[in-house]
Scaffold this active site. Structure first.
Site, PDB file in Angstrom:
ATOM      1  N   PHE A 106      25.600  55.885  57.910  1.00 55.61           N
ATOM      2  CA  PHE A 106      24.780  54.800  58.452  1.00 55.61           C
ATOM      3  C   PHE A 106      25.494  53.462  58.309  1.00 55.61           C
ATOM      4  CE2 PHE A 106      20.990  51.918  57.992  1.00 55.61           C
ATOM      5  CZ  PHE A 106      20.464  52.129  59.266  1.00 55.61           C
ATOM      6  N   SER A 174      27.309  60.735  54.036  1.00 57.09           N
ATOM      7  CA  SER A 174      25.975  60.150  54.073  1.00 57.09           C
ATOM      8  C   SER A 174      25.181  60.706  55.258  1.00 57.09           C
ATOM      9  CB  SER A 174      26.098  58.617  54.120  1.00 57.09           C
ATOM     10  OG  SER A 174      24.846  58.003  53.951  1.00 57.09           O
ATOM     11  N   MET A 175      24.758  59.850  56.209  1.00 62.88           N
ATOM     12  CA  MET A 175      24.070  60.377  57.383  1.00 62.88           C
ATOM     13  C   MET A 175      24.998  61.259  58.215  1.00 62.88           C
ATOM     14  SD  MET A 175      21.401  57.663  58.953  1.00 62.88           S
ATOM     15  CE  MET A 175      19.923  57.169  58.074  1.00 62.88           C
ATOM     16  N   TRP A 199      22.838  62.570  53.394  1.00 64.72           N
ATOM     17  CA  TRP A 199      21.479  62.033  53.478  1.00 64.72           C
ATOM     18  C   TRP A 199      20.785  62.652  54.681  1.00 64.72           C
ATOM     19  CZ3 TRP A 199      17.959  59.796  56.627  1.00 64.72           C
ATOM     20  CH2 TRP A 199      16.912  59.075  56.058  1.00 64.72           C
ATOM     21  N   ASP A 220      24.655  58.463  42.574  1.00 63.67           N
ATOM     22  CA  ASP A 220      24.210  58.154  43.935  1.00 63.67           C
ATOM     23  C   ASP A 220      22.746  57.718  43.909  1.00 63.67           C
ATOM     24  OD1 ASP A 220      23.608  58.068  46.648  1.00 63.67           O
ATOM     25  OD2 ASP A 220      24.714  59.887  47.118  1.00 63.67           O
ATOM     26  N   HIS A 252      27.377  56.821  45.813  1.00 64.05           N
ATOM     27  CA  HIS A 252      27.195  57.280  47.193  1.00 64.05           C
ATOM     28  C   HIS A 252      28.430  57.023  48.049  1.00 64.05           C
ATOM     29  CE1 HIS A 252      24.900  58.444  50.716  1.00 64.05           C
ATOM     30  NE2 HIS A 252      25.263  57.331  51.333  1.00 64.05           N
TER      31      HIS A 252
END
Length: 305
Positions: A106, A174-175, A199, A220, A252
């Site tokens: 993201f 992440s995303m 995520w 994280d 993270h």
């Protein structure tokens, strides 16, 4: 060493079958010839092995045995994702390679995952670090974009002739990591997935059929392992080749910079399942132990794929 090329030469697709057949024939002869090397004899067993026999030093190294070139893919030249950079071994002597598409997280761009490009490519993969259509795209969109990037690589890119389209994988941060799970769920033919501090609001990944290595981080706070990587791992089918690696003293953003532990186990996972290279099984089974950079490592051993 990374060299810039705008239009790398491609090995014709029509040569791929002849090359594989030649490798198999040579391997069979080698197995029958007294004194033939183990590497020669193994060609018949696994024509997808690439590079020398691995060692701890070789999988932890900043670069593998292959010289690497790269080419930029402008966003205007593709559809379904935002373009990116392709990293690939310069040699064509070893035949085709497996390919991996990698998505950022993201608000991030491919620059946040760029270190993975040459690092993985030098171990014997074609690697595509991509930009997404927008930096706000959700994981399900990033998953579709990863698949669009793989389709472009294998069907329309200037390096398509260097790639075995049956040996593909996905990674993401992440995303983008959540997107790699979405991609694996959607396309069960993928050979490997490596979500990095992933995520995603979805917690049930029981439909995934792709061998998956999840990497979390003990520090994280964006995608805490207790609500992301751990339940993702637990939801994967028990019969699936899967693993969970938790980084010690990491946040993270750990996958956004060069990380030896991430690289070591990502390379081993991709080699083991994209290339079916059991020489890398030694780094995954028995399960790695906790240590200075690892809180824990869970998984199923021995692997079945």
């Amino acid at each position: 060493m990374v060299r810039q090329h705008s239009s790398p030469p491609a090995t014709p697709r029509t040569a791929r079958g002849l090359w594989a057949a030649a490798l198999t024939t040579l391997g069979l002869f080698a197995a029958l010839i007294p004194g033939a090397s183990g590497a020669q004899a193994l060609v018949a067993d696994n024509p997808y092995e690439r590079g020398p026999a691995p060692t701890v030093a070789s999988i932890e190294a900043a670069r593998g045995s292959y010289a690497v070139a790269q080419t930029t893919v402008p966003s205007a030249s593709v559809t379904g994702f935002g373009g990116g950079t392709v990293y690939y071994p310069t040699t064509t002597a070893d035949g085709t390679f497996g390919a991996v598409a990698v998505a950022p997280g993201f608000l991030a761009t491919q620059s946040n995952i760029a270190w993975l490009g040459p690092r993985l490519a030098s171990q014997g993969f074609v690697v595509f670090t991509i930009d997404t259509n927008t930096t706000l795209d959700a994981p399900d969109s990033r998953g579709r974009q990863l698949l669009a990037a793989l389709d472009y690589l294998t069907r329309g890119s200037t390096v398509s002739g260097r790639i075995d389209g049956t040996r593909l994988g996905v990674m993401g941060h992440s995303m983008g990591g959540g997107g790699s799970l979405e991609a694996a769920k959607s396309r069960t033919s993928l050979k490997a997935a490596v979500p990095l501090t992933a995520w995603n609001l979805t917690k049930d990944w029981s439909q995934v059929r792709t061998p998956t290595l999840l990497v979390g981080a003990d520090g994280d706070t964006t995608a805490p392992v207790a609500t992301h990587s751990e339940p993702f791992y637990e939801s994967l089918p028990g019969s699936l080749d899967k693993a969970y690696l938790e980084l010690r003293g990491a946040t993270h953003s750990a996958p956004a910079t060069a990380n030896t532990t991430i690289a070591k186990y990502s390379v081993s996972w991709l080699k083991r399942f994209i290339d079916n290279d059991t020489r890398y099984e030694q780094f995954l089974c028995p399960l790695p132990q906790a240590g200075p950079t690892i809180v824990e490592y869970r998984g199923n051993c021995p692997h079945t794929s």
